[in-house]
Design a protein around this motif. Structure first.
Motif, PDB file in Angstrom:
ATOM      1  N   VAL A   1       0.839  -1.204   0.000  1.00 26.94           N
ATOM      2  CA  VAL A   1       0.000   0.000   0.000  1.00 26.94           C
ATOM      3  C   VAL A   1       0.870   1.248   0.000  1.00 26.94           C
ATOM      4  CG1 VAL A   1      -1.649   1.341   1.361  1.00 26.94           C
ATOM      5  CG2 VAL A   1      -1.983  -1.119   1.068  1.00 26.94           C
ATOM      6  N   PHE A   2       1.953   1.240   0.785  1.00 28.51           N
ATOM      7  CA  PHE A   2       2.875   2.383   0.832  1.00 28.51           C
ATOM      8  C   PHE A   2       3.395   2.707  -0.569  1.00 28.51           C
ATOM      9  CE2 PHE A   2       7.139   4.132   1.064  1.00 28.51           C
ATOM     10  CZ  PHE A   2       7.026   5.141   2.005  1.00 28.51           C
ATOM     11  N   PHE A   3       3.887   1.697  -1.269  1.00 28.56           N
ATOM     12  CA  PHE A   3       4.429   1.942  -2.609  1.00 28.56           C
ATOM     13  C   PHE A   3       3.321   2.234  -3.624  1.00 28.56           C
ATOM     14  CE2 PHE A   3       8.126  -0.300  -0.768  1.00 28.56           C
ATOM     15  CZ  PHE A   3       9.102   0.648  -1.065  1.00 28.56           C
ATOM     16  N   GLY A   4       2.125   1.722  -3.377  1.00 25.73           N
ATOM     17  CA  GLY A   4       0.996   2.072  -4.234  1.00 25.73           C
ATOM     18  C   GLY A   4       0.633   3.540  -4.109  1.00 25.73           C
ATOM     19  N   LEU A   5       0.593   4.039  -2.873  1.00 23.99           N
ATOM     20  CA  LEU A   5       0.317   5.458  -2.636  1.00 23.99           C
ATOM     21  C   LEU A   5       1.421   6.333  -3.222  1.00 23.99           C
ATOM     22  CD1 LEU A   5      -0.923   5.171   1.049  1.00 23.99           C
ATOM     23  CD2 LEU A   5      -2.331   5.848  -0.895  1.00 23.99           C
ATOM     24  N   LEU A   6       2.674   5.908  -3.040  1.00 22.07           N
ATOM     25  CA  LEU A   6       3.804   6.653  -3.585  1.00 22.07           C
ATOM     26  C   LEU A   6       3.726   6.707  -5.113  1.00 22.07           C
ATOM     27  CD1 LEU A   6       6.509   8.106  -3.099  1.00 22.07           C
ATOM     28  CD2 LEU A   6       7.622   5.855  -3.160  1.00 22.07           C
TER      29      LEU A   6
END
Length: 704
Positions: free
Chosen positions: A37-42
């Motif tokens: 999710v972190f890298f998706g948001l980024l």
């Protein structure tokens, strides 16, 4: 100085936010899923920045990609129920819905050429369109709440069962194929104006706000507000107003503003002697006003650009005086309440170090920079982009880092010069070699950015900004359904005609009915969604009577926002009650009373657009501002029941009447209002004792 009372923890803030602000109720993920999710948001933020700089994609590709990012992440972050949220784990169907959301967003880019060439949709297109509508409704329910989800679903039902509708609502109906095509395979439905604004203007300004938070601006707003207003009569209440007005420049949510600044200001107000409900009401009214404050205005200003077709700066200028009057009204009433109760300002030991606060004024540079960019004629999108770059520079040039950066830049340049000279062996002109100093400085700045904490802050800002945008993506997609149905069925004009007919063509009655409609439609909806709904359904009624678009749209925008503090559904007031421990409905009543300006001013600027700086001169504008501010003083005294002394009921009625006359921009009403204002002041000084000859004000002990 902390921006949060020690008795009010971060966990309590999150609990209240998740209860009253659906957009803040996301899961706390751990492990591999948290990283995904972190890298998706980024990736979402980086894609949006790439699109801003290069803008090489057509709308039918960019908007679905924006939507696909939003849907895919919403189903991973927002639980289906509160019970699921408590467990903190995803269900099997969350993964499926997330993948389907990404697939719906990818469908347009993958089949772009085929879709734009075909006049009719295929069977596969139909299934994807139906899936898109269902996913958007569910994502909106999870991330935004039930009110707008129900409204969007009812509009779809209205479009399909039009023949069965009663009276003026009847229409020929829209068959399912046609409805699905208009919803997802044109730019008049889900992929229409609301999502277009979300995927350009709104996302970047949310990123800008996220970067500002990382520079410490949110904390600084509180410290600056305490420094400037803390020692004044009833100091904490004025701190809340000042801080919330500043927070409104970076916040898109009344509830989030209440919890963020209210966790600091409400306990201070209670300690000073304000009642719980009044303290909560002050914070709720002030935080809601942040949505009315340029330059960002809860992102609605950017929707107005598209809906009305005028430039941003005209909207911001028009909104400036009403916003000033709104906050002035709250400031005046809290002052009178403090005087009535005999409350003091904050003690010296409660204040931050003034010198240290003023040393950090540079933190406001990004806000002034973005106003400058907007005023200079730069596009709204690029103004936001350069505003983000400005926050990064401000982060680099913090005093605690500046000396190290300066020394590093000098050393980097000094080393770069002989290296370049040696490598080129005199083959490059001296002027070019001298530029090695500049290159050395740039390299040093880049290295400092990467390894001195700024890079990490920037990455977190990109992630936080994308997380904040998820609710807006869902809300604007659902709003697109509403707009699409209105366009397809002509419902907006029908409702406008019905409101005008109900009012008998009378402008004041039409405004009153439109106000009620806007407040009801705005209950429980975020700023962007409630503006789309009210501007589509309610604003046309005012425009039908010959009022210009801008006053009409600002009118419904104001009352859509005021719904946040208008009982019985007053989310901002209920959140403030959660912080203060007060009774929610009473808190809402106090907030609505303090925000009385928001119920008066819209009528005034519709009847006389001079308050919006439309068709006026500078001398006339100064006079209008003077009489309006004077009028707010009189109305504040009438509402609170205190001026220089306690006011009797007849004085309160006359004060409100004189205030209304002064706010209305008309020479006759101004003269009448000034005469009443002068007479009331004279009466205040001539009669300083009450009827039994006792001192009027006796400070009473208030609940802490």
């Amino acid at each position: 100085m902390s921006n949060q009372d020690p008795s009010f923890s971060q966990d309590q803030q999150k609990e209240i936010l998740s209860k009253y602000d659906k957009e803040s109720g996301s899961r706390e993920l751990t492990g591999l899923l948290a990283k995904i999710v972190f890298f998706g948001l980024l990736a979402f933020s980086l894609y949006q920045l790439w699109f801003t700089v290069f803008d090489r994609l057509p709308a039918q590709i960019h908007r679905p990609i924006h939507l696909g990012f939003g849907l895919g992440l919403i189903f991973l972050l927002f639980p289906a129920t509160k019970r699921k949220a408590a467990k903190g784990k995803l269900s099997w169907y969350d993964y499926i819905l997330s993948v389907l959301g990404i697939g719906v967003g990818a469908y347009w880019p993958l089949k772009y050429n085929e879709l734009i060439q075909n006049a009719e949709i295929s069977q596969m297109d139909f299934y994807v369109g139906v899936l898109a509508v269902v996913l958007i409704l569910e994502a909106t329910r999870r991330a935004v709440g039930l009110p707008i989800t129900i409204i969007a679903a009812l509009f779809l039902a209205y479009a399909y069962w039009g023949r069965q509708m009663p009276g003026f609502l009847v229409h020929r109906g829209v068959d399912l194929d046609n409805l699905v095509q208009s919803m997802y395979f044109t730019t008049e439905g889900i992929l229409g104006t609301p999502l277009a604004v979300s995927s350009t203007f709104i996302f970047l300004f949310l990123l800008f706000g996220s970067f500002l938070v990382k520079t410490g601006v949110g904390q600084y707003f509180n410290d600056l507000a305490v420094t400037l207003a803390g020692k004044r009569t009833g100091g904490p209440a004025k701190v809340a107003i000042f801080s919330s007005a500043l927070q409104g420049t970076i916040s898109g949510s009344s509830v989030a503003n209440v919890v963020t600044s209210g966790s600091f200001t409400i306990p201070m107000m209670k300690r000073l002697g304000y009642r719980k409900e009044f303290a909560g009401g002050v914070e709720a009214a002030a935080s809601t006003g942040g949505q009315l404050m340029p330059p960002i205005m809860g992102a609605a200003a950017f929707l107005m650009i598209e809906f009305i077709g005028i430039d941003y700066w005209t909207i911001a200028k028009a909104a400036a005086i009403p916003a000033v009057l709104y906050f002035t009204g709250i400031w005046i009433m809290t002052h009178y309440e403090a005087k009535r109760l005999g409350l003091r300002g904050m003690a010296d030991e409660e204040l931050p170090d003034r010198k240290e606060v003023f040393k950090k004024l540079y933190l406001l540079a990004p806000i002034f920079a973005i106003i400058f960019f907007l005023a200079s004629g730069l596009s709204v999108v690029m103004s936001a982009f350069y505003g983000i770059l400005t926050t990064i520079v401000v982060g680099l040039l913090r005093p605690e880092r500046f000396r190290k950066l300066y020394i590093g830049t000098f050393v980097g340049g000094a080393v770069a010069y002989p290296v370049v000279k040696l490598v080129t062996d005199g083959g490059i002109p001296e002027a070019v070699i001298s530029n090695s100093l500049v290159w050395g400085a740039m390299v040093t700045i880049l290295v400092s950015y990467l390894f001195d904490g700024n890079f990490k802050d920037s990455v977190e800002a990109l992630v936080d900004g994308a997380r904040t945008a998820l609710g807006v993506v869902a809300a604007t997609a659902a709003a697109g359904i509403i707009v699409g149905v209105v366009t397809k069925t002509g419902l907006g004009l029908k409702l406008a005609n019905s409101l005008v007919d109900l009012a008998g063509g009378n402008l004041l009655l039409t405004l009153f009915f439109t106000m009620i409609a806007a407040i009801i439609l705005g209950m429980g909806s975020p700023t962007t969604a409630n503006y789309v709904i009210t501007s589509t359904i309610a604003a046309p009624a005012i425009i039908l009577l010959g009022i210009n678009d801008l006053p009409a749209h600002l009118f419904v925008f104001y009352f859509g926002i005021v719904a946040d503090i208008t009982p019985p559904v007053a989310l901002a007031a209920f959140a403030a009650a959660g912080v203060s421990g007060g009774e929610p409905i009473r808190t809402g009543v106090n907030a609505a009373k303090l925000a009385i300006a928001a119920f008066i001013i819209p009528y005034m600027f519709v009847l006389s657009p001079e308050l919006l700086m439309i068709d006026t001169t500078i001398p006339r504008l100064i006079w209008v501002l003077f009489t309006a501010l004077t009028g707010m003083m009189a109305i504040g005294a009438g509402m609170i029941g205190y001026w220089y002394r306690k006011t009797y009921w007849i004085e309160r009625v006359l004060a409100v009447a004189a205030g209304l006359a002064l706010i209305y921009p008309n020479i006759v009403s101004d003269i009448v209002g000034l005469a009443g204002f002068t007479a009331l002041i004279a009466a205040q000084f001539l009669y300083k004792k009450d009827m039994i000859g006792q001192p009027v004000i006796k400070p009473t002990k208030q609940e802490a």
